[in-house]
Scaffold this active site. Structure first.
Site, PDB file in Angstrom:
ATOM      1  N   LEU A  74     -27.616 -21.434  68.709  1.00 34.84           N
ATOM      2  CA  LEU A  74     -26.222 -21.819  68.894  1.00 34.84           C
ATOM      3  C   LEU A  74     -25.312 -21.433  67.735  1.00 34.84           C
ATOM      4  O   LEU A  74     -24.167 -21.852  67.675  1.00 34.84           O
ATOM      5  CB  LEU A  74     -26.128 -23.321  69.169  1.00 34.84           C
ATOM      6  N   CYS A  75     -25.823 -20.622  66.807  1.00 36.06           N
ATOM      7  CA  CYS A  75     -25.000 -20.148  65.689  1.00 36.06           C
ATOM      8  C   CYS A  75     -24.046 -19.054  66.147  1.00 36.06           C
ATOM      9  O   CYS A  75     -24.411 -18.198  66.948  1.00 36.06           O
ATOM     10  CB  CYS A  75     -25.875 -19.578  64.574  1.00 36.06           C
ATOM     11  N   HIS A  76     -22.854 -19.080  65.586  1.00 37.69           N
ATOM     12  CA  HIS A  76     -21.893 -18.018  65.848  1.00 37.69           C
ATOM     13  C   HIS A  76     -22.226 -16.811  64.982  1.00 37.69           C
ATOM     14  O   HIS A  76     -22.576 -16.970  63.811  1.00 37.69           O
ATOM     15  CB  HIS A  76     -20.472 -18.483  65.493  1.00 37.69           C
ATOM     16  N   MET A 110     -25.908 -21.991  57.659  1.00 38.68           N
ATOM     17  CA  MET A 110     -27.133 -21.503  58.291  1.00 38.68           C
ATOM     18  C   MET A 110     -27.535 -20.134  57.755  1.00 38.68           C
ATOM     19  O   MET A 110     -28.721 -19.837  57.615  1.00 38.68           O
ATOM     20  CB  MET A 110     -26.976 -21.461  59.815  1.00 38.68           C
ATOM     21  N   GLU A 111     -26.556 -19.315  57.415  1.00 37.19           N
ATOM     22  CA  GLU A 111     -26.860 -17.998  56.859  1.00 37.19           C
ATOM     23  C   GLU A 111     -27.509 -18.116  55.482  1.00 37.19           C
ATOM     24  O   GLU A 111     -28.485 -17.410  55.180  1.00 37.19           O
ATOM     25  CB  GLU A 111     -25.596 -17.144  56.808  1.00 37.19           C
ATOM     26  N   ASP A 125     -45.876 -14.035  52.411  1.00 34.16           N
ATOM     27  CA  ASP A 125     -46.617 -12.979  53.104  1.00 34.16           C
ATOM     28  C   ASP A 125     -47.182 -11.952  52.137  1.00 34.16           C
ATOM     29  O   ASP A 125     -48.324 -11.518  52.270  1.00 34.16           O
ATOM     30  CB  ASP A 125     -45.714 -12.285  54.127  1.00 34.16           C
TER      31      ASP A 125
END
Length: 149
Positions: A74-76, A110-111, A125
């Site tokens: 739901l992120c733009h 969020m970014e 990793d």
């Protein structure tokens, strides 16, 4: 219900928030995290069998920030104007800090968080073959700002 709810009041369905009526503003978010490891592993991060974990993690973090809306449903999608990622080797791990900036109608938290998470996963990793006790810790948002343009 809040006008910024991700739930449609009429149908109860999850939806993307409409930010179209919000004014543009200059936004900045800073996130941090950590990858814990043995001291011997921390000393080798630039010379691991898979290569330089710090450089690869920085590139991965920047790419991830740019693709956050592809990963979080739901992120733009945002026109990022800056993504900075700093990885600092500590005696027993790596501290990660990411800064994301944009001029948009919604924030860049969020970014910044995605950049830190992907940087941590990349270090993990690349180092997992030489250290089986790696751990990702304390990913958090440390600040966000919003200024009118």
């Amino acid at each position: 219900m809040s006008e910024l709810s991700h739930v449609d009041e009429a149908t109860g369905e999850v939806r993307m928030v409409d930010v179209g009526a919000k004014p543009l503003s200059r936004r900045r978010a800073v996130a941090r995290g950590r990858v814990g490891m043995a001291a011997a592993t921390a000393e080798r991060l630039r010379t691991l069998p898979k290569g330089d974990a710090l450089t690869v993690a920085r590139i991965a973090a920047i790419q991830a920030a740019k693709r956050t809306s592809d990963l979080i449903p739901l992120c733009h999608p945002l026109p990022l104007t800056l993504v900075e990622v700093e990885l600092t080797v500590l005696g027993d791990g790596v501290a990660i800090e990411a800064v994301a900036e944009t001029t948009a109608q919604t924030g860049v938290e969020m970014e910044a968080l995605t950049a830190v998470a992907v940087a941590a996963l990349t270090v993990y990793d690349m180092a997992k073959a030489v250290d089986h006790e790696l751990r990702i810790d304390d990913i958090s948002l440390v600040s966000k700002t919003k200024e009118p343009v």
